[in-house]
Design a protein around this motif. Sequence first.
Motif, PDB file in Angstrom:
ATOM      1  N   GLY A 237       0.797  -1.223   0.000  1.00  0.00           N
ATOM      2  CA  GLY A 237       0.000   0.000   0.000  1.00  0.00           C
ATOM      3  C   GLY A 237       0.824   1.265   0.000  1.00  0.00           C
ATOM      4  N   ASP A 238       2.113   1.170   0.351  1.00  0.00           N
ATOM      5  CA  ASP A 238       2.987   2.345   0.358  1.00  0.00           C
ATOM      6  C   ASP A 238       3.313   2.786  -1.072  1.00  0.00           C
ATOM      7  N   ILE A 239       3.569   4.077  -1.229  1.00  0.00           N
ATOM      8  CA  ILE A 239       3.995   4.648  -2.505  1.00  0.00           C
ATOM      9  C   ILE A 239       5.489   4.919  -2.415  1.00  0.00           C
ATOM     10  N   LEU A 240       6.275   4.277  -3.272  1.00  0.00           N
ATOM     11  CA  LEU A 240       7.713   4.496  -3.300  1.00  0.00           C
ATOM     12  C   LEU A 240       8.011   5.608  -4.291  1.00  0.00           C
ATOM     13  N   THR A 241       8.692   6.656  -3.827  1.00  0.00           N
ATOM     14  CA  THR A 241       9.041   7.792  -4.690  1.00  0.00           C
ATOM     15  C   THR A 241      10.554   7.946  -4.669  1.00  0.00           C
ATOM     16  N   PHE A 242      11.163   8.133  -5.841  1.00  0.00           N
ATOM     17  CA  PHE A 242      12.626   8.142  -5.887  1.00  0.00           C
ATOM     18  C   PHE A 242      13.117   8.968  -7.067  1.00  0.00           C
ATOM     19  N   ARG A 243      14.365   9.416  -6.928  1.00  0.00           N
ATOM     20  CA  ARG A 243      14.958  10.350  -7.892  1.00  0.00           C
ATOM     21  C   ARG A 243      16.470  10.236  -7.868  1.00  0.00           C
ATOM     22  N   ASP A 244      17.079  10.664  -8.961  1.00  0.00           N
ATOM     23  CA  ASP A 244      18.517  10.904  -9.004  1.00  0.00           C
ATOM     24  C   ASP A 244      18.756  12.213  -8.256  1.00  0.00           C
ATOM     25  N   VAL A 245      19.691  12.223  -7.307  1.00  0.00           N
ATOM     26  CA  VAL A 245      19.839  13.370  -6.414  1.00  0.00           C
ATOM     27  C   VAL A 245      20.521  14.573  -7.058  1.00  0.00           C
ATOM     28  N   TYR A 246      21.052  14.435  -8.268  1.00  0.00           N
ATOM     29  CA  TYR A 246      21.818  15.519  -8.887  1.00  0.00           C
ATOM     30  C   TYR A 246      20.923  16.740  -9.136  1.00  0.00           C
ATOM     31  N   ARG A 247      21.332  17.886  -8.598  1.00  0.00           N
ATOM     32  CA  ARG A 247      20.555  19.124  -8.725  1.00  0.00           C
ATOM     33  C   ARG A 247      21.116  19.963  -9.863  1.00  0.00           C
ATOM     34  N   ASP A 248      20.458  19.956 -10.987  1.00  0.00           N
ATOM     35  CA  ASP A 248      20.922  20.759 -12.119  1.00  0.00           C
ATOM     36  C   ASP A 248      19.829  21.673 -12.658  1.00  0.00           C
ATOM     37  N   CYS A 249      18.777  21.876 -11.864  1.00  0.00           N
ATOM     38  CA  CYS A 249      17.676  22.709 -12.342  1.00  0.00           C
ATOM     39  C   CYS A 249      16.887  23.213 -11.132  1.00  0.00           C
ATOM     40  N   LEU A 250      15.794  23.889 -11.386  1.00  0.00           N
ATOM     41  CA  LEU A 250      14.896  24.356 -10.328  1.00  0.00           C
ATOM     42  C   LEU A 250      13.573  24.754 -10.940  1.00  0.00           C
ATOM     43  N   GLY A 251      12.630  25.131 -10.096  1.00  0.00           N
ATOM     44  CA  GLY A 251      11.308  25.478 -10.592  1.00  0.00           C
ATOM     45  C   GLY A 251      11.219  26.911 -11.076  1.00  0.00           C
ATOM     46  N   ILE A 252      11.345  27.862 -10.144  1.00  0.00           N
ATOM     47  CA  ILE A 252      11.321  29.293 -10.464  1.00  0.00           C
ATOM     48  C   ILE A 252      12.524  29.933  -9.791  1.00  0.00           C
ATOM     49  N   LEU A 253      13.155  30.876 -10.462  1.00  0.00           N
ATOM     50  CA  LEU A 253      14.287  31.611  -9.891  1.00  0.00           C
ATOM     51  C   LEU A 253      13.972  33.095  -9.846  1.00  0.00           C
TER      52      LEU A 253
END
Length: 612
Positions: A237-253
């Motif tokens: 029942g759990d939702i597994l959420t995952f990502r590559d941790v590399y930060r090369d972008c953003l939403g709004i600046l």
Amino acid sequence: MLKIYLSLMILGSIGSGNWTYGQKIIDLRDYGVLPNSFENASPAIVRALNDAAVADSAVIRFPGGRIDLWPTGAPAKEYYVSNTTEPDSLSKVKTVGILLNGLKNITLEGNGTLLMVHGKMVHLVLDHCRNIKVKGLRFDYERPTMSEMEVVKMTDTTVTVQVNPDSRYWIQNRKITWYGDGWKSKPKRIHMVYYRPSLETMYYGKYRPFNSGKVYEPTPGKLIFKGDFLNSEFQEGDILTFRDVYRDCLGILNNYSQNIVLKDIYMHYMHGMGIVSQFSKNIHINNFRGKPRKESGRTIAAFADFLHFSGCYGKITVENSLFSGSHDDDINIHGTHLRISESNGHLIKVRFMHEQTWNLDAFEKGDSIAFVDNKTLLTYGDAIVRSVGKISKRELQLELDRPAPKELREKHCVENLTKTPEVVIRNNRFEHTNTRGLLLTSRRKAIVEDNVFFRTGMHAILIADDCNYWYESGPVTDVTIRNNQFIQCGYNSYPDTYPIAIMPETHTFLKNRYVHKNIRITGNEFTLFAPPLLFARSARNIIFTENEINGGPSPYFPNSTKPVFFLEHCTGVRIKNNRFKDSFPERIIELKYMDKDGVDYGSKTKFKLINN
């Protein structure tokens, strides 16, 4: 009257678009941006912004519906962003969906338009802008860089999952690769957080078993992983959420901009950091909605922080907003300590120390600075910046109006006192995060009122300050936390499940000297998972009054023996007129490195005092 009429006729005939009383009206439909066409709107938006740039004031009207943005035809520009710039030699050039560069008096009138980006893009950049209002826009990724899957069935050796339709994968040789437009995740960099819908809580998890085992695909979207899942934290029942941790972008600046209003903004997904405001003045965010679109079936809207303010000043207001589904903190407000690497009379060299924050214009002529002891976090001198010179991407030279103090030692830092904001955080809801709701460090007046902090994994509110790790400054001097609800926060920090933590990163104390001061916590309602309520270190004048505290024995942490109040090297603490539920456990106040006279807790029969 005839002259006025003719003048308006002439004004209306200048350039493309319409004019209303000197304000240029730019309708994106006139540039070929049509709702639900699924065509690339990037080149048309660039043309529209070029026309807006020649006006003293302009309104850019979006068409409603859905419009799509691809990197082709979109602007690209190099940006170094606080807490986002990775410590490598790769390009820092970012593709931008909507770039306002050096503009003023612009309104983006969204009309509920959903902007769907393809590939890694910054949704919106306000770069050296003034008087900008953005309202009624929604942002999302066609393929988020976050992947998600629901656990349908599990044993000690297998996990069967249903993959969210927005998460793309490729299977080769019984190994899985998660990918998107122009990117794929590196297995060793994948970071996982799982969401438990039954409790609306989020926890850190381990992706390693999915990497080391084998994967089978009986039907599209349904996967069976075989491996060692004996000690897995998650459950069916759990939702597994995952990502590559590399930060090369953003939403709004918001980059070195002033007088910014973001209203009725929906962020359904942001890659990298969320909305980052750095060295910007006067920011008002009203009715922000950080949450996935319901029809997407996704859980996570923010790869890292939702709102991040670094070196901002003037006034920051965040109100009437929702923060739901982040892999890091919901709001973080701080400055940056730079380490002093060299001193010679009126000249000092200062260096960015954290690996993700560098190559920023952190000072300008006329800024006031303070010298900070990295061990105690106490200030011992100040100065005014006469000039700033750039030595490298990580080091600056500051010319001061006076010589550096004699107390200056190796590893001491400076803080920019001018670039600190007044803060109002009002009427917001914080939920579905495994970390903190609000991080707040600013020397100016701050009010946190009428918010709901619902099951934040760590402290609902953290007041920190440090010179050795994240280098996020600085002390607080006037904070009011009132009329908020704190509902079962801190479960990921067990046994230190304090909803509010005043926790500067120091363990070196000087007599009668304190990092933080003047913190009032009043009129709040606390519903606790476990006894811990308030942690405070190196603080003077803490008022904790007129609060209601509900709790008692918890099925989650039945053996918690932590004190309700933990006070370390504090003074002037007042704990009075609070209402505890009858079933609340033993009320312990624990003191460390301080005298019992430093706390006034009213009727002493209701508390047990432990003095270490």
